[in-house]
Scaffold this active site. Structure first.
Site, PDB file in Angstrom:
ATOM      1  N   HIS A   1       0.945  -1.109  -0.077  1.00 26.10           N
ATOM      2  CA  HIS A   1       0.032   0.002   0.166  1.00 26.10           C
ATOM      3  C   HIS A   1       0.731   1.255  -0.012  1.00 26.10           C
ATOM      4  CE1 HIS A   1      -4.050   1.897   1.772  1.00 26.10           C
ATOM      5  NE2 HIS A   1      -3.391   2.687   1.027  1.00 26.10           N
TER       6      HIS A   1
ATOM      7  N   HIS B   1       3.639  13.990   0.653  1.00 26.21           N
ATOM      8  CA  HIS B   1       3.267  15.406   0.270  1.00 26.21           C
ATOM      9  C   HIS B   1       4.380  16.227   0.527  1.00 26.21           C
ATOM     10  CE1 HIS B   1      -0.972  14.217   0.285  1.00 26.21           C
ATOM     11  NE2 HIS B   1      -0.983  13.474   1.611  1.00 26.21           N
TER      12      HIS B   1
ATOM     13  N   ASP C   1       1.349   2.677   3.636  1.00 30.61           N
ATOM     14  CA  ASP C   1       0.478   3.868   3.316  1.00 30.61           C
ATOM     15  C   ASP C   1       1.255   4.961   3.076  1.00 30.61           C
ATOM     16  OD1 ASP C   1      -1.727   5.158   2.579  1.00 30.61           O
ATOM     17  OD2 ASP C   1      -2.674   5.468   4.421  1.00 30.61           O
TER      18      ASP C   1
ATOM     19  N   ASN D   1      -4.578   6.542  -6.909  1.00 28.15           N
ATOM     20  CA  ASN D   1      -5.173   8.014  -6.816  1.00 28.15           C
ATOM     21  C   ASN D   1      -4.304   8.986  -7.295  1.00 28.15           C
ATOM     22  OD1 ASN D   1      -3.466   7.617  -4.626  1.00 28.15           O
ATOM     23  ND2 ASN D   1      -4.710   8.873  -3.365  1.00 28.15           N
TER      24      ASN D   1
END
Lengths: 316, 424
Positions: B60, B309, B305, B94
């Site tokens: 992930h 950013h 995960d 995404n």
């Protein structure tokens, strides 16, 4: 006089009982300035205070501004609508730009909880939280405590009922923390859908029934229903809210005879409070407004000269 | 022989192996495991003191390419993965555009072939644009190489669409990977709802937002026979639901992240945006139960995960900052230091969580050092002593809550199909 040994005032949470007392005592002393023919002392002469308001505010901003003027500070008012924030500048960039103008104190109001904490880490100036999101509004709690102490002579063992929209209220959080620290018995009351999780751990008894909250209360603090912060329906209608939680003259009889009624404003008359209560003999709402200036003068005075200290850590 | 790893401690639960031996690799595959291999390797690695495990798979991660190359690229993300001890990653759809078509899947695989030293397995979107309205072309993406479907981050709210996705997924026997979150209950919150959200005045994400969707997915999995994988499970009630479902024989698996095993909502008191992720940090009680599940085997996998950013995006007010932290370069060390070193789990269990089970769930030909398997190897140094410094990250982003943490144990090298992808 003693001073606060911290750079900022971010919230009631970080203040000790002694510090709260010091601020109140100082405020009591400074309140006399308002009674003089020349309402000004030179305490902050040569100091620069920036009022950095990212949320519309009339009373808090005016109150800070008057407090600063009475202390002879140089003031710069900076509001989001007239600033480069509308051009997309970030909070941090705004703060850094202001910081390079070498202010001593920045008073900040922001819609995001924690915004003053972020500024505190980045700025040398003292940061005074004038309300951050749904988190804290420490100067409001200090002026509330000052008002209660002036009228009641003490805070210990008073039953203080905070009634209304607890979830969205930074005043409720700061008041709860402060009155609990000072030994009062704090009750919060509102529709269960407007009471945040585990609120009792902040130091309050929680009830959904206004009768229970009002019963033998020494102080009744009505909180505004904050329609603007509600993104969903927390209760059916304003009408029903008034029927269950509105402070009427009849309901107020449940409280002690010498109870006082408070409201941080602005009031929604006919929603959380009836006009005859708001304007009645128990109301100290206008005394709160007057004390707001004194409490803020005290905070500004006690923090002046503390710029550059290391920010204090959250205690919990 | 192409490559021989000499005298490492080979830990491979698929062969019930935990012994100091030599591992020989030829043509990119495992050729021989023996106490001592007589032949000479064209290249040899002294693995004394190291653990030799089947390659770790982070099932992930977010690689951000295409679309947000300012935060991460397939190249930087896979370099970070290799440095973090991973020989393969599964990347979430995404991106911008969303990986909801054969074209985007092919683009990712093509880029990976050009720039990545490790294996990249794309996960396709469940619905077009992850809008939750109509099914994406799952079959076309499957042919192009996806290994699972997920609308991670924008989870499917409509239960009828989820049901159809599960039914359809059976055609390819791929897992439906769900980021479980009822968006109405989550109510735009930015941390877990509880005492700390009350104290901090931040809008809370009700834990029930996750738990309801976990239970919905389990019920639909029972009915459809689909394989459901719960991504980044974070609450004790979610775990209890998964445990019950497993006992009933429903095909459900789950992963947890290191941060949900190590940090709690109490950490948010700093208002640091590196404590903001989705699902949010939970209570100590949740963490305690998750750790139990890690040890008992009820949790199938550990995944990071990894959500890079760039600094500009994270340096905002807490409620305005995006969710997510990077994890590829800290995961393995955190697991070794906080769970293996402390004796909560064995090294063999860690290998199951990070390699064997992710491979099984995604049906990858990986996760074993059996003879003739692809020679994907993770080398671990249990004595490595270091301090986390985001300055050293190969990732393009630095949003980590572990800055300055002193950790013992970490990756020493990663080998993919017999080739060294990274070594310390």
């Amino acid at each position: 006089m003693a001073s606060l040994r911290q750079k900022d005032l971010l919230g009631i949470e970080q203040l000790s009982v002694e510090e709260i007392r010091l601020i109140m005592d100082t405020a009591d002393a400074l309140a006399q300035v308002a009674d003089r023919p020349v309402k000004k002392v030179p305490t902050l002469r040569g100091k620069t205070v920036i009022n950095l308001f990212f949320e519309p505010s009339t009373r808090t901003r005016s109150s800070f501004e008057l407090a600063e003027k009475r202390l002879s500070a140089d003031i710069l008012n900076f509001t989001a609508s007239t600033s480069s924030v509308s051009k997309g500048e970030t909070l941090l960039d705004t703060a850094r730009n202001l910081e390079s103008m070498a202010p001593d104190i920045i008073v900040v109001r922001h819609a995001s909880a924690g915004a003053p904490h972020m500024l505190s880490r980045e700025c040398r100036s003292s940061i005074v939280n004038a309300g951050d999101g749904m988190h804290e509004h420490p100067t409001q709690a200090l002026l509330d405590a000052l008002t209660v102490r002036q009228v009641k002579g003490r805070l210990e063992q008073l039953k203080i009922a905070l009634i209304g929209d607890i979830a969205h209220s930074r005043v409720a959080r700061s008041d709860t923390l402060l009155f609990h620290k000072m030994g009062a018995e704090v009750w919060v009351c509102g529709p269960p859908s407007l009471i945040p999780w585990d609120y009792s751990r902040l130091g309050a008894r929680v009830t959904g029934h206004i009768e229970e909250a009002l019963d033998a209360a020494d102080v009744v603090m009505m909180l505004r229903v904050q329609h603007e912060r509600q993104t969903e329906a927390f209760f059916p209608t304003t009408r029903e809210y008034y029927n269950f939680y509105g402070l009427t003259r009849e309901r107020l009889r449940l409280a002690k005879k010498d109870t006082i009624v408070m409201h941080p404003g602005p009031m929604n008359r006919g929603v959380e409070i009836d006009s005859d209560v708001a304007d009645g003999p128990s109301s100290v709402i206008l005394l709160q407004v007057a004390n707001g200036i004194a409490a803020r003068m005290a905070v500004l005075y006690l923090l002046s000269g503390n710029a550059g200290l290391k920010p204090r850590k959250q205690s919990r | 022989m192409q490559l021989i790893l000499r005298q490492g401690r080979i830990v491979d639960p698929t062969q019930k192996l935990d012994r100091v031996m030599d591992l020989g690799i030829d043509d990119g595959r495992v050729a021989e495991i023996a106490p001592r291999i007589r032949k000479k390797g064209r290249k040899e690695i002294d693995a004394r003191g190291l653990i030799v495990a089947p390659g770790f798979i982070d099932m992930h991660v977010h690689l951000r390419e295409p679309g947000r190359e300012d935060s991460e690229t397939i190249e930087s993300g896979t370099n970070a993965a290799a440095r973090g001890g991973f020989t393969a990653v599964a990347c979430m759809p995404n991106t911008q555009p969303v990986n909801d078509s054969e074209a985007v899947t092919s683009f990712i695989l093509e880029r990976a072939r050009e720039v990545s030293k490790i294996a990249v397995h794309p996960i396709g979107a469940i619905t077009k644009g992850s809008q939750g309205e109509t099914l994406a072309e799952i079959g076309e993406m499957y042919r192009a190489g996806i290994v699972g479907i997920s609308d991670d981050g924008r989870p499917v709210q409509n239960s009828q669409i989820m049901r159809r996705a599960m039914e359809y997924s059976r055609l390819f026997d791929i897992p439906v990977i769900d980021h479980c979150e009822d968006k109405d209950l989550a109510a735009g919150g930015s941390m877990s709802e509880g005492y700390y959200s009350t104290l901090l005045g931040l809008r809370g994400i009700n834990p029930a937002a996750e738990e309801l969707q976990v239970i919905r997915d389990i019920i639909l999995a029972r009915q459809t026979g689909a394989r459901v994988h719960i991504a980044h499970l974070s609450t004790r009630q979610s775990l209890a639901a998964v445990m019950r479902a497993k006992q009933e024989g429903i095909q459900v698996t789950c992963e947890v992240t290191p941060h949900h095993l190590l940090l709690t909502d109490a950490q948010v008191t700093s208002y640091s945006t590196n404590t903001k992720m989705n699902p949010p940090l939970r209570s100590q009680e949740d963490v305690d139960e998750l750790v139990k599940g890690l040890a008992s085997g009820n949790i199938d996998a550990v995944a990071s995960d990894h959500a890079p950013h760039n600094a500009n995006d994270k340096m905002l007010e807490f409620d305005r900052a995006p969710f997510g932290i990077v994890g590829l370069e800290t995961s393995v060390s955190l697991m070794l230091d906080r769970f293996v070193r402390t004796g909560i789990i064995s090294i063999s269990r860690l290998v199951q969580l990070c390699s064997v089970n992710p491979a099984r769930i995604l049906k990858l030909e990986r996760g074993t050092l059996a003879k003739a398997a692809w020679a994907d190897v993770t080398l671990l140094d249990p004595e490595l002593d270091f301090q986390v410094s985001s300055e050293d990250f190969l990732s393009r982003s630095r949003n980590t809550p572990y800055e300055g943490w002193r950790l013992r144990g970490g990756p020493a090298g990663t080998i993919v199909k017999g080739k060294v992808a990274w070594s310390r």
